[in-house]
Design a protein around this motif. Structure first.
Motif, PDB file in Angstrom:
ATOM      1  N   PRO A 161      32.065  46.058  42.157  1.00  0.00           N
ATOM      2  CA  PRO A 161      33.267  46.129  43.005  1.00  0.00           C
ATOM      3  C   PRO A 161      33.780  44.742  43.373  1.00  0.00           C
ATOM      4  CG  PRO A 161      31.608  47.698  43.745  1.00  0.00           C
ATOM      5  CD  PRO A 161      30.939  46.850  42.706  1.00  0.00           C
ATOM      6  N   TYR A 162      35.103  44.638  43.550  1.00  0.00           N
ATOM      7  CA  TYR A 162      35.732  43.341  43.807  1.00  0.00           C
ATOM      8  C   TYR A 162      36.979  43.565  44.658  1.00  0.00           C
ATOM      9  CZ  TYR A 162      38.436  39.091  42.744  1.00  0.00           C
ATOM     10  OH  TYR A 162      39.162  37.944  42.821  1.00  0.00           O
ATOM     11  N   GLU A 163      37.177  42.700  45.637  1.00  0.00           N
ATOM     12  CA  GLU A 163      38.330  42.849  46.529  1.00  0.00           C
ATOM     13  C   GLU A 163      39.221  41.625  46.551  1.00  0.00           C
ATOM     14  OE1 GLU A 163      36.860  43.911  50.352  1.00  0.00           O
ATOM     15  OE2 GLU A 163      36.089  45.869  49.722  1.00  0.00           O
ATOM     16  N   GLY A 164      38.968  40.665  45.683  1.00  0.00           N
ATOM     17  CA  GLY A 164      39.758  39.439  45.675  1.00  0.00           C
ATOM     18  C   GLY A 164      41.018  39.570  44.845  1.00  0.00           C
ATOM     19  N   THR A 173      39.258  56.065  40.865  1.00  0.00           N
ATOM     20  CA  THR A 173      40.288  55.543  39.988  1.00  0.00           C
ATOM     21  C   THR A 173      41.193  54.614  40.782  1.00  0.00           C
ATOM     22  OG1 THR A 173      40.237  57.491  38.582  1.00  0.00           O
ATOM     23  CG2 THR A 173      42.249  56.181  38.529  1.00  0.00           C
ATOM     24  N   GLY A 174      41.479  53.461  40.239  1.00  0.00           N
ATOM     25  CA  GLY A 174      42.310  52.480  40.922  1.00  0.00           C
ATOM     26  C   GLY A 174      41.532  51.411  41.646  1.00  0.00           C
ATOM     27  N   MET A 175      40.191  51.557  41.758  1.00  0.00           N
ATOM     28  CA  MET A 175      39.425  50.537  42.473  1.00  0.00           C
ATOM     29  C   MET A 175      39.374  49.251  41.659  1.00  0.00           C
ATOM     30  SD  MET A 175      35.385  51.647  42.080  1.00  0.00           S
ATOM     31  CE  MET A 175      34.827  50.293  43.123  1.00  0.00           C
ATOM     32  N   ARG A 176      39.244  48.145  42.365  1.00  0.00           N
ATOM     33  CA  ARG A 176      39.203  46.832  41.739  1.00  0.00           C
ATOM     34  C   ARG A 176      37.753  46.443  41.447  1.00  0.00           C
ATOM     35  NH1 ARG A 176      42.813  44.268  39.338  1.00  0.00           N
ATOM     36  NH2 ARG A 176      42.360  42.246  40.316  1.00  0.00           N
ATOM     37  N   VAL A 177      37.547  45.842  40.289  1.00  0.00           N
ATOM     38  CA  VAL A 177      36.205  45.458  39.860  1.00  0.00           C
ATOM     39  C   VAL A 177      36.271  44.098  39.169  1.00  0.00           C
ATOM     40  CG1 VAL A 177      35.379  47.833  39.587  1.00  0.00           C
ATOM     41  CG2 VAL A 177      36.493  46.678  37.662  1.00  0.00           C
ATOM     42  N   ARG A 178      35.094  43.500  38.960  1.00  0.00           N
ATOM     43  CA  ARG A 178      35.019  42.249  38.206  1.00  0.00           C
ATOM     44  C   ARG A 178      33.776  42.254  37.330  1.00  0.00           C
ATOM     45  NH1 ARG A 178      33.441  37.815  42.936  1.00  0.00           N
ATOM     46  NH2 ARG A 178      31.437  38.746  43.544  1.00  0.00           N
TER      47      ARG A 178
END
Length: 320
Positions: A149-152, A125-130
């Motif tokens: 998953p996405y880190e930008g 929960t809270g992870m960034r995605v696209r």
């Protein structure tokens, strides 16, 4: 001492229930799906200022009509998730994945879709995605192939959009499908096995004495178990009927034809079956009929007149 008889082996079989239907789209849903085809994600702003994705046409709080479209980002944050270790046919991915609720950047609500990750340890929960877009898009939720998953940085913060698209999507075919393994239980197993012998077997309620066909294992009126098997029919009486004028898909029957409620002799309620062997406009209440079995005799294909005089109304009026 006599050994107890072993219970009959219950039947089990795969069952598929499908109900695809065609629906038209209003301006909001049309814009949303047309946008997906063009890789544009649209939500709608409610009367209270909340941006909903997917969009709704009416405010869930005030029930007012809402039309203000807002473009949001293709990136977002996982708000909750569940691991799917055994994907089923027609799901977004054919390898294990996570179902996730994603709050897209610029939105206040979450969108349900699949997240492509190697295992549950890769989700939180809270992870960034696209969004990962499908290679071919047609104006459907499947235009989003999945999330990844996405880190930008965040992309999109609630920009107004007029909802105009060339060749807008105005209708869809909604596919509804449920496939599972079904067991009819003790009572209906006996009923189905009886049909394979060209016999119709019901069960009698020990309280009200009604004979239910097909049997249900319990009396729906009294709530008590039914165990006494009673063979009924094979002939019966048409209690009521309807004329069908629309040809059903994959059903090789010429229209119009008649479906009727038929009270088999000895049964406490009517079952339904098709009437054949007589012009549709000659079917009537009280008509005496008998089963015509399918090739191989597994179940009645339809019922035809027996040639007997019609039953008196008082003999079947309680079964209508």
């Amino acid at each position: 001492m006599t050994a107890a008889a072993s219970p009959p082996e219950l039947l089990r079989a795969p069952l598929v229930v499908e109900f695809p239907f065609t629906r038209s789209l209003g301006p909001v849903q049309s814009a949303f799906l047309s946008g997906l085809r063009e890789r544009v994600l649209l939500g709608v702003r409610t009367c209270g200022g909340t941006v909903m994705v997917p969009p709704a046409e009416y405010d869930p709080v005030t029930a007012e009509e809402i039309r203000e479209l807002v473009e949001v980002g293709a990136t977002g944050t996982v708000t909750t998730w569940a691991w799917n270790g055994r994907p089923r046919p027609h799901q977004p991915l054919d390898t294990p994945f996570a179902w996730v609720l994603v709050r897209l950047d610029g939105a206040d609500t979450a969108l349900l879709h699949a997240l492509d990750v190697p295992g549950p340890e890769s989700v939180r929960t809270g992870m960034r995605v696209r969004v990962r877009w499908a290679a071919e898009r047609a104006g459907a939720i499947t235009d989003i192939a999945c999330f990844e998953p996405y880190e930008g940085p965040a992309a999109g913060h609630g920009t107004p959009h007029d909802g105009a698209f060339a060749d807008a999507v105005t209708g869809i075919v909604a596919e509804a499908r449920l496939d599972y393994t079904y067991s009819p239980g003790r009572a209906q197993t006996a009923y189905i096995k009886g049909l394979s012998e060209q016999r119709t077997v019901g069960e009698r309620c020990p309280s009200c004495r009604k004979v239910y066909v097909p049997p249900r294992g319990a009396c729906p009126t009294c709530g008590v178990a039914t165990t006494d098997q009673i063979e009924v029919g094979p002939a019966g009486t048409v209690t009521t009927y309807c004329i069908v004028n629309i040809k059903a898909k994959n059903l090789d029957i010429e229209v119009p034809y008649v479906y009727a409620h038929i009270a088999l002799d000895g049964a406490g309620l009517a079952l339904h079956g098709r009437i054949g062997g007589i012009p549709y406009d000659q079917v009537r209440m009280g008509l005496r009929v008998e089963p015509v079995w399918t090739e191989g005799g597994r179940y009645p294909d339809h019922y035809r007149p027996t040639g007997e005089p019609d039953a008196d109304y008082d003999a079947y009026k309680e079964l209508i």
